[in-house]
Each structure stands twice: as C-alpha cells, then as structure tokens.
Write a protein that holds these residues in place. Structure first.
Motif, PDB file in Angstrom:
ATOM      1  N   LEU A  41     -26.796 -33.074  -2.942  1.00 30.14           N
ATOM      2  CA  LEU A  41     -26.197 -32.637  -4.163  1.00 30.14           C
ATOM      3  C   LEU A  41     -25.854 -33.753  -5.287  1.00 30.14           C
ATOM      4  O   LEU A  41     -25.873 -33.516  -6.322  1.00 30.14           O
ATOM      5  N   GLU A  42     -25.572 -34.893  -4.670  1.00 26.50           N
ATOM      6  CA  GLU A  42     -24.770 -35.886  -5.362  1.00 26.50           C
ATOM      7  C   GLU A  42     -25.891 -36.396  -6.302  1.00 26.50           C
ATOM      8  O   GLU A  42     -25.818 -36.891  -7.267  1.00 26.50           O
ATOM      9  N   GLN A  64     -28.774 -34.816  -7.021  1.00 28.35           N
ATOM     10  CA  GLN A  64     -29.117 -33.577  -8.016  1.00 28.35           C
ATOM     11  C   GLN A  64     -28.215 -33.664  -9.301  1.00 28.35           C
ATOM     12  O   GLN A  64     -28.770 -33.561 -10.304  1.00 28.35           O
ATOM     13  N   LYS A  65     -26.942 -33.810  -8.784  1.00 27.42           N
ATOM     14  CA  LYS A  65     -25.995 -33.936 -10.070  1.00 27.42           C
ATOM     15  C   LYS A  65     -26.386 -35.144 -11.074  1.00 27.42           C
ATOM     16  O   LYS A  65     -26.081 -35.007 -12.226  1.00 27.42           O
ATOM     17  N   GLU A  91     -29.195 -34.363 -12.990  1.00 26.54           N
ATOM     18  CA  GLU A  91     -29.096 -33.433 -13.945  1.00 26.54           C
ATOM     19  C   GLU A  91     -28.346 -34.105 -15.300  1.00 26.54           C
ATOM     20  O   GLU A  91     -28.702 -33.836 -16.369  1.00 26.54           O
ATOM     21  N   ALA A  92     -27.273 -34.822 -14.876  1.00 26.05           N
ATOM     22  CA  ALA A  92     -26.537 -35.420 -16.216  1.00 26.05           C
ATOM     23  C   ALA A  92     -27.366 -36.372 -16.820  1.00 26.05           C
ATOM     24  O   ALA A  92     -27.247 -36.384 -18.047  1.00 26.05           O
ATOM     25  N   ARG A  97     -26.971 -23.156  -9.687  1.00 22.55           N
ATOM     26  CA  ARG A  97     -25.944 -23.179 -10.725  1.00 22.55           C
ATOM     27  C   ARG A  97     -26.452 -23.028 -12.128  1.00 22.55           C
ATOM     28  O   ARG A  97     -25.476 -22.466 -13.074  1.00 22.55           O
ATOM     29  N   LYS A  98     -27.539 -23.598 -12.434  1.00 23.99           N
ATOM     30  CA  LYS A  98     -28.112 -23.394 -13.731  1.00 23.99           C
ATOM     31  C   LYS A  98     -29.183 -22.614 -13.891  1.00 23.99           C
ATOM     32  O   LYS A  98     -30.067 -22.668 -14.611  1.00 23.99           O
TER      33      LYS A  98
END
Length: 221
Positions: free
Chosen positions: A93-94, A96-97, A100-101, A189-190
C-alpha cells in the motif's frame, strides 16, 4: 530540527516559493540521512516529497527550467520509491500511495507521458492485489484513456473499452453497490474520483469524445 525544516519546506510549497521549498527539502534530506540512515523510511519520504515539489514547480517554467525540474523529479522519485519498495514490498500500500501521489503531480502539470509508466505500473499492482475487474482500476484506466485519446489515439480504444467494462460490473450488479460501500472496500479508495477529482464516468465519457474527435481528424472525416 528536521521537523522544523520540513515545516519551512511545506510553507514554501504552499506559497509556491519552489526554490525555498527545494532548499529546505535538501536540508531535511541531509539531516534525515545523517540521523536515520540513507536507506531509511524518513529519507525516502523526503525524497518522494521533493519529487512532487520538483514536478509542481515546472508548471509555469520555461522549457529549459521545466526540463531540469522534471529531471530532478524523476531522479528523486526513483530513489525514494526504491527505498519504500525495499522496506514494504513492491506491491505494498505504501508503494501504491507513492505512485498515486506522483501520478497526480505529473497530471496536474500536464505531463501525461511522465505519468503513463507509473499509471501502468500501478494498474499492474492493483490487478494483482484486487483483481482484474476491481473498482480500484477505474480511475487509473480513466486517466490512461484520457491521455491516450489526447496524444496517442491508437492506444485509447482498448483502454476505454476496458474502463467501461469494469464500470459496468458495478452499474449492472444485481445488488447495486453504493458509493460509501465502494469507498470502504480494500483498494477502492479512488473508485469514483482520481487525482483531478472528476467522476470516473465523466472522465471516461470525455476521453471517448476526445478519441472520436481525434480519430475523425486523423482520417479527415
């Protein structure tokens, strides 16, 4: 000390004083590497923040300065992501974040071709993690479709078709899934909103219209 420098960098970025923000982030990186180590999570997060600041700073720059800011963004992001992958795993997940950013930063400054490989990589991670028809794929497919429809029309159609197909799995469900429920699902989430905060359906429709317009122009119709 490092926290104070981070605050100064954040203020500089908020005020679009990019040079000040970059200088303070370099100071912060030096301090964190010294305190926590060069391969620390703290150093990685500063590198990732630096990458986003470099990308954002290129919005109003001329060609030469913009190219240099993008080069710095690519370098800082690659270094930070490498550490995050090492510490948390390539599909975490880290990671992925972080993707995304950085994707959002590139898209915000109109650099689709910088965002494209990151979008494709995030798509692969989400496919492995959540499945081939997961809602988590929707905003990624929508952004890819938009960029392709605008700049490389031959790649747009299959991405558009897949985006609409994934969306139909939710619209055609025997028991409809409400927005709040979708947002609570892992990896989704998105599902309705991407970096631009436009709805996925709206983005896909706009991409489809752009695709058709550019196709007509190509064939002189």
């Amino acid at each position: 000390m490092a926290a104070a420098v981070d605050t100064l960098a954040e203020i500089g970025a908020r005020l679009t004083k990019w040079a000040d923000a970059e200088t303070n982030l370099q100071r912060s990186l030096h301090l964190k590497e010294k305190i926590f180590g060069k391969r620390s999570e703290e150093a990685a997060r500063t590198l990732l923040t630096s990458a986003i600041v470099h990308a954002n700073s290129c919005k109003l720059q001329r060609h030469g300065a913009k190219f240099e800011s993008l080069r710095k963004a690519v370098t800082a992001f690659a270094s930070g992501l490498d550490i995050i992958e090492e510490r948390f795993g390539p599909d975490s997940l880290e990671v992925q974040k972080a993707l995304e950013a950085m994707i959002s930063a590139y898209l915000d400054c109109g650099e689709f071709w910088k965002a494209e490989p990151l979008l494709k990589r995030l798509l692969e991670i989400c496919e492995r993690t959540y499945g081939d028809d997961a809602a988590a794929l929707l905003w990624i497919l929508a952004e890819l479709a938009t960029g392709y429809a605008r700049e490389r029309v031959e790649d747009a159609e299959p991405v558009l078709e897949r985006g609409f197909a994934v969306l139909r799995t939710f619209l055609d469900a025997g028991k409809p899934i409400f927005r709040r429920s979708i947002l609570d699902m892992a990896g989704n989430r998105k599902v309705l909103y991407g970096g631009s905060q436009k709805g996925v359906l709206e983005t896909l429709v706009q991409a489809s219209e752009t695709f058709r317009d550019n196709l007509r122009k190509r064939w002189g119709a």
